[in-house]
Design a protein around this motif. Structure first.
Motif, short mmCIF file in Angstrom:
data_model
loop_
_atom_site.label_atom_id
_atom_site.label_comp_id
_atom_site.label_asym_id
_atom_site.label_seq_id
_atom_site.Cartn_x
_atom_site.Cartn_y
_atom_site.Cartn_z
N UNK A 1 8.17 -42.70 13.98
CA UNK A 1 7.78 -43.30 15.25
C UNK A 1 7.32 -42.24 16.24
N UNK A 2 6.13 -42.42 16.78
CA UNK A 2 5.57 -41.47 17.72
C UNK A 2 4.54 -40.53 17.12
N UNK A 3 4.45 -40.48 15.78
CA UNK A 3 3.42 -39.64 15.15
C UNK A 3 2.04 -40.22 15.44
N UNK A 4 1.07 -39.33 15.52
CA UNK A 4 -0.31 -39.76 15.69
C UNK A 4 -0.83 -40.18 14.30
N UNK A 5 -1.15 -41.45 14.15
CA UNK A 5 -1.50 -42.00 12.85
C UNK A 5 -3.00 -41.82 12.63
N UNK A 6 -3.33 -40.95 11.68
CA UNK A 6 -4.72 -40.61 11.40
C UNK A 6 -5.21 -41.32 10.15
N UNK A 7 -6.47 -41.74 10.20
CA UNK A 7 -7.11 -42.34 9.04
C UNK A 7 -8.56 -41.91 8.95
N UNK A 8 -9.16 -42.17 7.81
CA UNK A 8 -10.58 -41.87 7.59
C UNK A 8 -11.27 -43.16 7.15
N UNK A 9 -12.30 -43.55 7.90
CA UNK A 9 -13.09 -44.73 7.56
C UNK A 9 -14.30 -44.29 6.76
N UNK A 10 -14.48 -44.90 5.61
CA UNK A 10 -15.59 -44.58 4.71
C UNK A 10 -16.60 -45.73 4.75
N UNK A 11 -17.80 -45.43 5.25
CA UNK A 11 -18.85 -46.45 5.36
C UNK A 11 -20.00 -46.08 4.42
N UNK A 12 -20.46 -47.05 3.63
CA UNK A 12 -21.57 -46.84 2.71
C UNK A 12 -22.63 -47.91 3.00
N UNK A 13 -23.86 -47.46 3.19
CA UNK A 13 -24.97 -48.36 3.51
C UNK A 13 -26.00 -48.33 2.38
N UNK A 14 -26.08 -49.40 1.62
CA UNK A 14 -27.12 -49.52 0.59
C UNK A 14 -28.09 -50.64 0.95
N UNK A 15 -28.08 -51.04 2.21
CA UNK A 15 -29.03 -52.04 2.68
C UNK A 15 -30.38 -51.38 2.97
N UNK B 1 4.06 -47.97 7.03
CA UNK B 1 5.33 -48.20 7.70
C UNK B 1 5.53 -47.22 8.85
N UNK B 2 6.13 -47.71 9.92
CA UNK B 2 6.62 -46.85 11.00
C UNK B 2 8.13 -46.79 10.87
N UNK B 3 8.67 -45.59 10.72
CA UNK B 3 10.10 -45.41 10.41
C UNK B 3 10.76 -44.57 11.51
N UNK B 4 12.08 -44.67 11.67
CA UNK B 4 12.76 -43.89 12.70
C UNK B 4 13.03 -42.45 12.31
N UNK B 5 13.02 -42.17 11.00
CA UNK B 5 13.45 -40.85 10.54
C UNK B 5 14.96 -40.76 10.61
N UNK B 6 15.53 -39.79 9.91
CA UNK B 6 16.97 -39.59 9.95
C UNK B 6 17.28 -38.60 11.06
N UNK B 7 17.89 -39.11 12.14
CA UNK B 7 18.14 -38.29 13.32
C UNK B 7 19.19 -37.22 13.03
N UNK B 8 18.94 -36.01 13.51
CA UNK B 8 19.86 -34.89 13.32
C UNK B 8 20.61 -34.58 14.60
N UNK B 9 19.96 -33.90 15.53
CA UNK B 9 20.56 -33.56 16.81
C UNK B 9 19.44 -33.20 17.76
#
Length: 275
Positions: free
Chosen positions: A37-51, A137-145
């Motif tokens: 939770x709080x991570x910047x969620x990055x993705x890559x969009x792949x677009x192909x145009x054969x029109x 999934x967005x997860x809390x992670x295992x909290x340490x300190x």
């Protein structure tokens, strides 16, 4: 003969939409299957145009590319909180493809724990082209300190830092989370500090000058020292250093960095004990 002509015409009519929708494809690949939770969620969009025509996405065009996000539990669509482009402007000529970076957390509030579905969409020439939905999934992670930072000149502002660990691709990763307490209650981006070994407990220290220092063990011989600058209106990553274990390095600079980070007393644990 008439029946044959009619049958061929029907088949051609049914095949036309399928051919049109296959002329342009859009897909989305995320960096990970789960995010703390709080991570910047990055993705890559792949677009192909054969029109036969050009695809143009810019501020002046009618074409648009965006990513829709849904909650997996009830398939309700999340609302976009910021009106900004999902990807940089681009132009695709016939028989061209392009990969474009996007960050889902720049457009959606994705801090709530749970599973989500992300679907890329390209609107071109009044036609909507959809890619397959990708689950994450967005997860809390295992909290340490953690540690608390108090700002002397900003009454009521208290910043809480916490360390959490989460397994990613079979390796344990350490994360730094931060949020403000008081009037603002602002939540800052979560930072992946890299892989870690659990044989030594990581430390977090806040120095008088506002430096936030995290020290964690990378491998049997090395620590990673991550330093951030934390001021009332922002948190900025400063540097990352590889520090040898002070028990084996023996240099003054290593010991100085180690002590500034709060120090860790090396100890030997049984193979079955994390810390």
């Amino acid at each position: 003969m008439k029946n044959l002509v009619f049958a061929l015409a029907v088949m051609a009519a049914l095949a036309a939409p399928a051919a049109a929708t296959s002329e342009i494809t859009v897909d989305l690949k995320l960096d990970n299957l789960d995010f703390v939770a709080g991570e910047r969620i990055r993705g890559v969009v792949d677009v192909v145009n054969v029109s036969p025509g050009q695809v143009l996405v810019s501020g002046d065009s009618f074409d648009r590319l965006f990513v829709e996000v849904f909650r997996s539990s009830d398939h309700s669509q999340l609302e976009v909180f910021a009106v900004r482009p999902f990807v940089a402007d681009f132009r695709l000529e016939p028989n061209e493809g392009m990969k474009l970076e996007t960050f889902l957390t720049d457009h959606y509030g994705l801090r709530h724990i749970g599973r989500y579905l992300a679907r890329p969409v390209l609107v071109h020439g009044g036609i909507r082209y959809e890619g397959p939905s990708r689950a994450f999934d967005v997860v809390p992670g295992m909290q340490l300190h953690g540690a608390t930072q108090i700002f002397a000149n900003h009454s009521g502002l208290v910043r809480e830092f916490n360390l959490a660990v989460w397994s990613r691709r079979g390796r344990d990763h350490l994360f730094l989370l931060a949020e403000d307490q008081g009037a603002s209650e602002r939540k800052w981006n979560t930072t992946d500090l890299g892989t870690m070994m659990k044989t030594t407990k990581p430390t977090i220290s806040i120095l008088p000058g506002g430096e936030v220092v995290v020290l964690h063990r990378l491998d049997p011989d090395n620590f990673v020292r991550s330093e951030f600058w934390s001021v009332p209106d922002g948190i900025e990553f400063n540097r990352r250093e590889l520090v040898q274990d002070p028990e084996t390095a023996g240099t003054n600079r290593v010991r100085e960095l180690y002590n500034q980070s709060g120090g860790v007393t090396p100890k030997v644990n049984p193979w079955w004990k994390f810390w």
